[in-house]
Scaffold this active site. Structure first.
Site, PDB file in Angstrom:
ATOM      1  N   LYS A  10       0.813  -1.214   0.000  1.00  9.80           N
ATOM      2  CA  LYS A  10       0.000   0.000   0.000  1.00  9.80           C
ATOM      3  C   LYS A  10       0.858   1.281   0.000  1.00  9.80           C
ATOM      4  O   LYS A  10       2.067   1.227   0.238  1.00  9.80           O
ATOM      5  CB  LYS A  10      -0.930  -0.028   1.221  1.00  9.80           C
ATOM      6  CG  LYS A  10      -1.982  -1.157   1.183  1.00  9.80           C
ATOM      7  CD  LYS A  10      -2.902  -1.096   2.404  1.00  9.80           C
ATOM      8  CE  LYS A  10      -4.002  -2.139   2.362  1.00  9.80           C
ATOM      9  NZ  LYS A  10      -4.893  -2.052   3.543  1.00  9.80           N
ATOM     10  N   TYR A  50     -12.596  -1.808  -3.390  1.00 12.26           N
ATOM     11  CA  TYR A  50     -13.051  -1.887  -1.993  1.00 12.26           C
ATOM     12  C   TYR A  50     -14.576  -1.741  -1.878  1.00 12.26           C
ATOM     13  O   TYR A  50     -15.071  -1.364  -0.809  1.00 12.26           O
ATOM     14  CB  TYR A  50     -12.343  -0.824  -1.153  1.00 12.26           C
ATOM     15  CG  TYR A  50     -10.972  -1.259  -0.660  1.00 12.26           C
ATOM     16  CD1 TYR A  50     -10.817  -2.385   0.151  1.00 12.26           C
ATOM     17  CD2 TYR A  50      -9.823  -0.539  -0.976  1.00 12.26           C
ATOM     18  CE1 TYR A  50      -9.573  -2.784   0.624  1.00 12.26           C
ATOM     19  CE2 TYR A  50      -8.563  -0.935  -0.511  1.00 12.26           C
ATOM     20  CZ  TYR A  50      -8.454  -2.059   0.294  1.00 12.26           C
ATOM     21  OH  TYR A  50      -7.227  -2.459   0.762  1.00 12.26           O
ATOM     22  N   ARG A  86      -2.371 -14.322   4.843  1.00 17.76           N
ATOM     23  CA  ARG A  86      -3.092 -13.622   5.932  1.00 17.76           C
ATOM     24  C   ARG A  86      -2.263 -13.701   7.229  1.00 17.76           C
ATOM     25  O   ARG A  86      -2.171 -12.721   7.971  1.00 17.76           O
ATOM     26  CB  ARG A  86      -4.486 -14.223   6.170  1.00 17.76           C
ATOM     27  CG  ARG A  86      -5.506 -14.031   5.052  1.00 17.76           C
ATOM     28  CD  ARG A  86      -5.947 -12.625   4.782  1.00 17.76           C
ATOM     29  NE  ARG A  86      -6.533 -11.929   5.912  1.00 17.76           N
ATOM     30  CZ  ARG A  86      -7.182 -10.758   5.804  1.00 17.76           C
ATOM     31  NH1 ARG A  86      -7.346 -10.180   4.608  1.00 17.76           N
ATOM     32  NH2 ARG A  86      -7.664 -10.153   6.850  1.00 17.76           N
ATOM     33  N   ARG A 103       2.571  -6.391   9.194  1.00 16.92           N
ATOM     34  CA  ARG A 103       1.882  -5.237   9.790  1.00 16.92           C
ATOM     35  C   ARG A 103       2.488  -4.853  11.134  1.00 16.92           C
ATOM     36  O   ARG A 103       2.601  -3.661  11.460  1.00 16.92           O
ATOM     37  CB  ARG A 103       0.384  -5.515   9.886  1.00 16.92           C
ATOM     38  CG  ARG A 103      -0.305  -5.370   8.516  1.00 16.92           C
ATOM     39  CD  ARG A 103      -1.677  -5.962   8.486  1.00 16.92           C
ATOM     40  NE  ARG A 103      -2.442  -5.546   7.309  1.00 16.92           N
ATOM     41  CZ  ARG A 103      -3.616  -6.075   6.975  1.00 16.92           C
ATOM     42  NH1 ARG A 103      -4.154  -7.030   7.716  1.00 16.92           N
ATOM     43  NH2 ARG A 103      -4.249  -5.651   5.900  1.00 16.92           N
ATOM     44  N   ASN A 113      -1.923   0.320   6.860  1.00 15.26           N
ATOM     45  CA  ASN A 113      -1.376  -0.913   7.430  1.00 15.26           C
ATOM     46  C   ASN A 113      -0.545  -1.714   6.429  1.00 15.26           C
ATOM     47  O   ASN A 113      -0.431  -2.931   6.527  1.00 15.26           O
ATOM     48  CB  ASN A 113      -2.490  -1.749   8.065  1.00 15.26           C
ATOM     49  CG  ASN A 113      -3.573  -2.127   7.071  1.00 15.26           C
ATOM     50  OD1 ASN A 113      -3.491  -1.798   5.893  1.00 15.26           O
ATOM     51  ND2 ASN A 113      -4.586  -2.842   7.540  1.00 15.26           N
ATOM     52  N   HIS A 116      -2.275  -5.451   1.699  1.00 15.04           N
ATOM     53  CA  HIS A 116      -3.577  -6.095   1.528  1.00 15.04           C
ATOM     54  C   HIS A 116      -3.339  -7.544   1.143  1.00 15.04           C
ATOM     55  O   HIS A 116      -2.407  -7.839   0.395  1.00 15.04           O
ATOM     56  CB  HIS A 116      -4.374  -5.416   0.401  1.00 15.04           C
ATOM     57  CG  HIS A 116      -5.563  -6.229  -0.055  1.00 15.04           C
ATOM     58  ND1 HIS A 116      -6.793  -6.127   0.552  1.00 15.04           N
ATOM     59  CD2 HIS A 116      -5.689  -7.184  -1.026  1.00 15.04           C
ATOM     60  CE1 HIS A 116      -7.638  -6.981  -0.045  1.00 15.04           C
ATOM     61  NE2 HIS A 116      -6.987  -7.626  -1.000  1.00 15.04           N
ATOM     62  N   GLU A 127     -10.000 -10.765  -7.229  1.00 13.37           N
ATOM     63  CA  GLU A 127      -9.025  -9.678  -7.068  1.00 13.37           C
ATOM     64  C   GLU A 127      -7.840  -9.826  -8.025  1.00 13.37           C
ATOM     65  O   GLU A 127      -7.336  -8.830  -8.553  1.00 13.37           O
ATOM     66  CB  GLU A 127      -8.538  -9.624  -5.613  1.00 13.37           C
ATOM     67  CG  GLU A 127      -9.651  -9.190  -4.659  1.00 13.37           C
ATOM     68  CD  GLU A 127      -9.218  -9.169  -3.199  1.00 13.37           C
ATOM     69  OE1 GLU A 127     -10.055  -8.821  -2.354  1.00 13.37           O
ATOM     70  OE2 GLU A 127      -8.052  -9.500  -2.892  1.00 13.37           O
TER      71      GLU A 127
END
Ligand code: ADP
Ligand code: MG
Length: 139
Positions: A10, A50, A86, A103, A113, A116, A127
């Site tokens: 990000k 989003y 994740r 993170r 953060n 993604h 996605e």
């Protein structure tokens, strides 16, 4: 057949030039980077990506943040890529993220953060095709 997931590095992370540090954690965890490009989202693209959060109070700020600088979109591959990434990312709120996760190491805030990752196989496919053509993914 190995699984694939979509990752985004990000704007808070690209601004600090820590793409390489994040990629190092990704590769050390056994996730193969099989596609990658640096792009700058339009507002329309960020809103669409989003859209599941469109009714959330943080949606407008999230979209503004995601278009505030370049991002790096990636496809990651491993036998359990979605759940593995994740856990490599850590919790959404960096204050709750376990040490050693991306993170916990790098995130600036709940919003900024750093990364993604897709949250299910189904969403990973949606996605990935949002950003990549099949021939751009080289396993
Ligand atoms: P995740 O990215 O861990 O899947 P979500 O899908 O719930 O988390 O949220 C998408 C993104 O929206 C988060 O990564 C974060 O950047 C932002 N976000 C989530 N919850 C909040 C919140 N309460 N306030 C501000 N930003 C938030
Ligand atoms: Mg999510």
């Amino acid at each position: 057949m190995e699984e694939q997931t979509l990752s985004i590095i990000k704007p808070d992370a690209t601004k600090r030039s820590i793409t390489g540090k994040i990629n190092n954690i990704i590769e050390e965890a056994g996730l193969k980077i099989v596609a990658q490009k640096r792009i700058h989202l339009t507002r329309e693209q960020a809103e669409k990506f989003y859209s599941v959060h469109a009714e959330k109070p943080f949606f407008k700020d999230l979209v503004n943040y995601m278009i505030s600088g370049p991002i790096v979109v990636q496809v990651l591959q491993a036998s359990n890529a979605v759940s593995l990434y994740r856990s490599v990312m850590g919790a959404t709120n960096p204050e709750e993220a376990k040490s050693g996760t991306i993170r916990a190491e790098f995130a600036k805030s709940l919003e900024a953060n750093s990364v993604h990752g897709s949250d299910s196989d189904e969403n990973a496919n949606i996605e990935i095709s949002f950003f990549f053509k099949a021939e751009e993914i080289v396993g």
